[in-house]
Each structure stands twice: as structure tokens, then as C-alpha cells.
Design a protein around this motif. Structure first.
Motif, PDB file in Angstrom:
ATOM      1  N   GLY A   1      38.357  41.888  39.294  1.00 61.28           N
ATOM      2  CA  GLY A   1      36.997  41.824  38.782  1.00 61.28           C
ATOM      3  C   GLY A   1      36.640  43.063  37.980  1.00 61.28           C
ATOM      4  N   GLY A   2      35.477  43.035  37.401  1.00 60.24           N
ATOM      5  CA  GLY A   2      35.022  44.160  36.596  1.00 60.24           C
ATOM      6  C   GLY A   2      35.688  44.172  35.230  1.00 60.24           C
ATOM      7  N   PRO A   3      35.311  45.143  34.401  1.00 54.61           N
ATOM      8  CA  PRO A   3      35.827  45.164  33.031  1.00 54.61           C
ATOM      9  C   PRO A   3      37.328  45.438  32.922  1.00 54.61           C
ATOM     10  N   ASP A   4      37.901  46.152  33.890  1.00 56.71           N
ATOM     11  CA  ASP A   4      39.323  46.498  33.824  1.00 56.71           C
ATOM     12  C   ASP A   4      40.181  45.715  34.805  1.00 56.71           C
ATOM     13  N   GLY A   5      39.576  44.815  35.556  1.00 60.08           N
ATOM     14  CA  GLY A   5      40.322  44.102  36.579  1.00 60.08           C
ATOM     15  C   GLY A   5      40.741  42.706  36.169  1.00 60.08           C
ATOM     16  N   VAL A   6      41.547  42.111  37.013  1.00 62.56           N
ATOM     17  CA  VAL A   6      41.982  40.725  36.816  1.00 62.56           C
ATOM     18  C   VAL A   6      40.761  39.828  36.993  1.00 62.56           C
ATOM     19  N   PRO A   7      40.530  38.892  36.098  1.00 68.76           N
ATOM     20  CA  PRO A   7      39.389  37.980  36.254  1.00 68.76           C
ATOM     21  C   PRO A   7      39.463  37.214  37.576  1.00 68.76           C
ATOM     22  N   ILE A   8      38.358  37.171  38.268  1.00 68.59           N
ATOM     23  CA  ILE A   8      38.304  36.516  39.579  1.00 68.59           C
ATOM     24  C   ILE A   8      38.699  35.039  39.468  1.00 68.59           C
ATOM     25  N   ALA A   9      38.224  34.361  38.449  1.00 66.89           N
ATOM     26  CA  ALA A   9      38.538  32.933  38.293  1.00 66.89           C
ATOM     27  C   ALA A   9      40.038  32.718  38.105  1.00 66.89           C
ATOM     28  N   LEU A  10      40.692  33.604  37.360  1.00 69.38           N
ATOM     29  CA  LEU A  10      42.134  33.480  37.149  1.00 69.38           C
ATOM     30  C   LEU A  10      42.886  33.709  38.454  1.00 69.38           C
ATOM     31  N   LEU A  11      42.513  34.748  39.191  1.00 72.93           N
ATOM     32  CA  LEU A  11      43.166  35.038  40.466  1.00 72.93           C
ATOM     33  C   LEU A  11      42.990  33.874  41.435  1.00 72.93           C
ATOM     34  N   ARG A  12      41.811  33.327  41.467  1.00 72.28           N
ATOM     35  CA  ARG A  12      41.550  32.207  42.383  1.00 72.28           C
ATOM     36  C   ARG A  12      42.359  30.980  41.988  1.00 72.28           C
ATOM     37  N   ARG A  13      42.444  30.706  40.692  1.00 68.64           N
ATOM     38  CA  ARG A  13      43.191  29.531  40.232  1.00 68.64           C
ATOM     39  C   ARG A  13      44.689  29.682  40.470  1.00 68.64           C
TER      40      ARG A  13
ATOM     41  N   LEU B   1      43.050  31.026  46.191  1.00 66.47           N
ATOM     42  CA  LEU B   1      42.380  31.814  47.223  1.00 66.47           C
ATOM     43  C   LEU B   1      41.019  31.240  47.588  1.00 66.47           C
ATOM     44  N   THR B   2      40.626  31.477  48.831  1.00 66.39           N
ATOM     45  CA  THR B   2      39.295  31.094  49.290  1.00 66.39           C
ATOM     46  C   THR B   2      38.297  32.144  48.814  1.00 66.39           C
ATOM     47  N   ILE B   3      37.026  31.843  48.960  1.00 67.47           N
ATOM     48  CA  ILE B   3      35.983  32.802  48.582  1.00 67.47           C
ATOM     49  C   ILE B   3      36.129  34.080  49.414  1.00 67.47           C
ATOM     50  N   ALA B   4      36.399  33.943  50.714  1.00 66.06           N
ATOM     51  CA  ALA B   4      36.559  35.122  51.579  1.00 66.06           C
ATOM     52  C   ALA B   4      37.750  35.971  51.114  1.00 66.06           C
ATOM     53  N   GLU B   5      38.836  35.338  50.714  1.00 65.25           N
ATOM     54  CA  GLU B   5      39.999  36.091  50.226  1.00 65.25           C
ATOM     55  C   GLU B   5      39.678  36.784  48.904  1.00 65.25           C
ATOM     56  N   ILE B   6      38.892  36.146  48.057  1.00 65.77           N
ATOM     57  CA  ILE B   6      38.483  36.762  46.793  1.00 65.77           C
ATOM     58  C   ILE B   6      37.603  37.978  47.057  1.00 65.77           C
ATOM     59  N   VAL B   7      36.669  37.866  48.007  1.00 62.02           N
ATOM     60  CA  VAL B   7      35.796  38.999  48.356  1.00 62.02           C
ATOM     61  C   VAL B   7      36.643  40.163  48.844  1.00 62.02           C
ATOM     62  N   ALA B   8      37.627  39.886  49.691  1.00 66.27           N
ATOM     63  CA  ALA B   8      38.513  40.944  50.186  1.00 66.27           C
ATOM     64  C   ALA B   8      39.320  41.554  49.043  1.00 66.27           C
ATOM     65  N   ALA B   9      39.829  40.722  48.149  1.00 60.87           N
ATOM     66  CA  ALA B   9      40.613  41.225  47.013  1.00 60.87           C
ATOM     67  C   ALA B   9      39.741  42.048  46.076  1.00 60.87           C
ATOM     68  N   ARG B  10      38.491  41.656  45.928  1.00 62.20           N
ATOM     69  CA  ARG B  10      37.563  42.403  45.067  1.00 62.20           C
ATOM     70  C   ARG B  10      37.350  43.809  45.626  1.00 62.20           C
ATOM     71  N   THR B  11      37.370  43.928  46.957  1.00 59.65           N
ATOM     72  CA  THR B  11      37.159  45.213  47.621  1.00 59.65           C
ATOM     73  C   THR B  11      38.424  46.071  47.630  1.00 59.65           C
ATOM     74  N   THR B  12      39.566  45.462  47.982  1.00 59.52           N
ATOM     75  CA  THR B  12      40.791  46.241  48.192  1.00 59.52           C
ATOM     76  C   THR B  12      41.818  46.108  47.080  1.00 59.52           C
ATOM     77  N   GLY B  13      41.624  45.177  46.155  1.00 65.32           N
ATOM     78  CA  GLY B  13      42.617  44.935  45.110  1.00 65.32           C
ATOM     79  C   GLY B  13      43.583  43.849  45.539  1.00 65.32           C
ATOM     80  N   TRP B  14      44.551  43.568  44.694  1.00 66.62           N
ATOM     81  CA  TRP B  14      45.513  42.493  44.945  1.00 66.62           C
ATOM     82  C   TRP B  14      46.925  43.009  44.704  1.00 66.62           C
ATOM     83  N   ARG B  15      47.833  42.686  45.597  1.00 66.73           N
ATOM     84  CA  ARG B  15      49.245  43.042  45.452  1.00 66.73           C
ATOM     85  C   ARG B  15      49.972  41.870  44.815  1.00 66.73           C
ATOM     86  N   ALA B  16      50.576  42.122  43.670  1.00 72.98           N
ATOM     87  CA  ALA B  16      51.296  41.082  42.932  1.00 72.98           C
ATOM     88  C   ALA B  16      52.720  41.547  42.686  1.00 72.98           C
TER      89      ALA B  16
END
Length: 123
Positions: free
Chosen positions: A74-86, A90-105
């Protein structure tokens, strides 16, 4: 949505001669994966492949071999939430957690998620 195809499902008990390879790649703007198993002792071959993110056991082996990339979500420099979810389903709860801590890819997933959008629009 991930698509998976399995060509052969015969497996021996893993032995010291067994060879197992898993990899990811981007083809025609699409995230793909393949897995290959071979046991020369019993002449067993298996090939598995698909579109999207690989099954968890394949992804774990890729991450163990190649490591991970920490992505901001999320945010201007992050991975778009909609793309990550698609991509990951991911569930909404997983997206909220990823928004807070980031995502390991995996490195390939990171290139796919942060690279330029292919011609023709959306990924």
C-alpha cells in the motif's frame, strides 16, 4: 486464480538419488511455476506446473533456496493492495496484517508485483 496441471503422480520414497527442482518465472506477463521430480533408481519422473502462485509446499522450497524479498504494501511506494489480494487470494485480515508488517515474496514474485504493468493493462 491459480491453475495447476499434474502429468504424473507416481512417487517413490525419497532416497539420496532423488532430484527435485522447483522454479518460478514470468511468461507473457503472467506469473508461472514448475516442479520436476526424478528418481533414477526407480525411473520415476513427475512434472507439475501452473499459473499464479505455486502451492505452499513448492513455494516454501523456492523460498528456502532463493530467499525472500520484503515488500511494502500500500501507499505510494508499496505494492497495490488490490494486486496483492488478487495474486495471493488474501483475506481482509491478511491484507491488514501485510499493510502493517509488509509482505515476503520470492524474488520472481517481487519482480512481478513491482515491475511495470504489461502492455494491454492489468495483470
Amino acid at each position: 486464480m491459480a491453475e495447476q496441471r499434474m502429468y504424473l503422480t507416481l512417487h517413490c520414497e525419497p532416497c539420496e538419488e532423488c532430484v527435485q527442482e522447483d522454479w518460478q518465472f514470468i511468461r507473457d506477463g503472467e506469473l508461472r511455476w514448475e516442479g520436476f521430480e526424478h528418481c533414477p533408481r526407480y525411473e520415476v519422473y513427475a512434472h507439475d506446473d501452473g499459473r499464479g502462485v505455486p502451492p505452499p509446499w513448492v513455494r516454501e522450497r523456492i523460498m528456502a533456496r532463493e530467499g525472500t524479498v520484503h515488500l511494502q504494501v500500500g501507499g505510494p511506494d508499496g505494492v497495490p493492495i488490490a494486486l496483492l489480494r488478487r495474486v495471493y487470494g488474501l483475506t481482509i485480515a491478511e491484507i491488514v496484517a501485510a499493510r502493517t508488517t509488509g509482505w515476503r515474496a520470492t524474488p520472481v514474485e517481487a519482480r512481478y508485483l513491482t515491475g511495470p504493468t504489461p502492455r494491454g493493462g492489468r495483470r
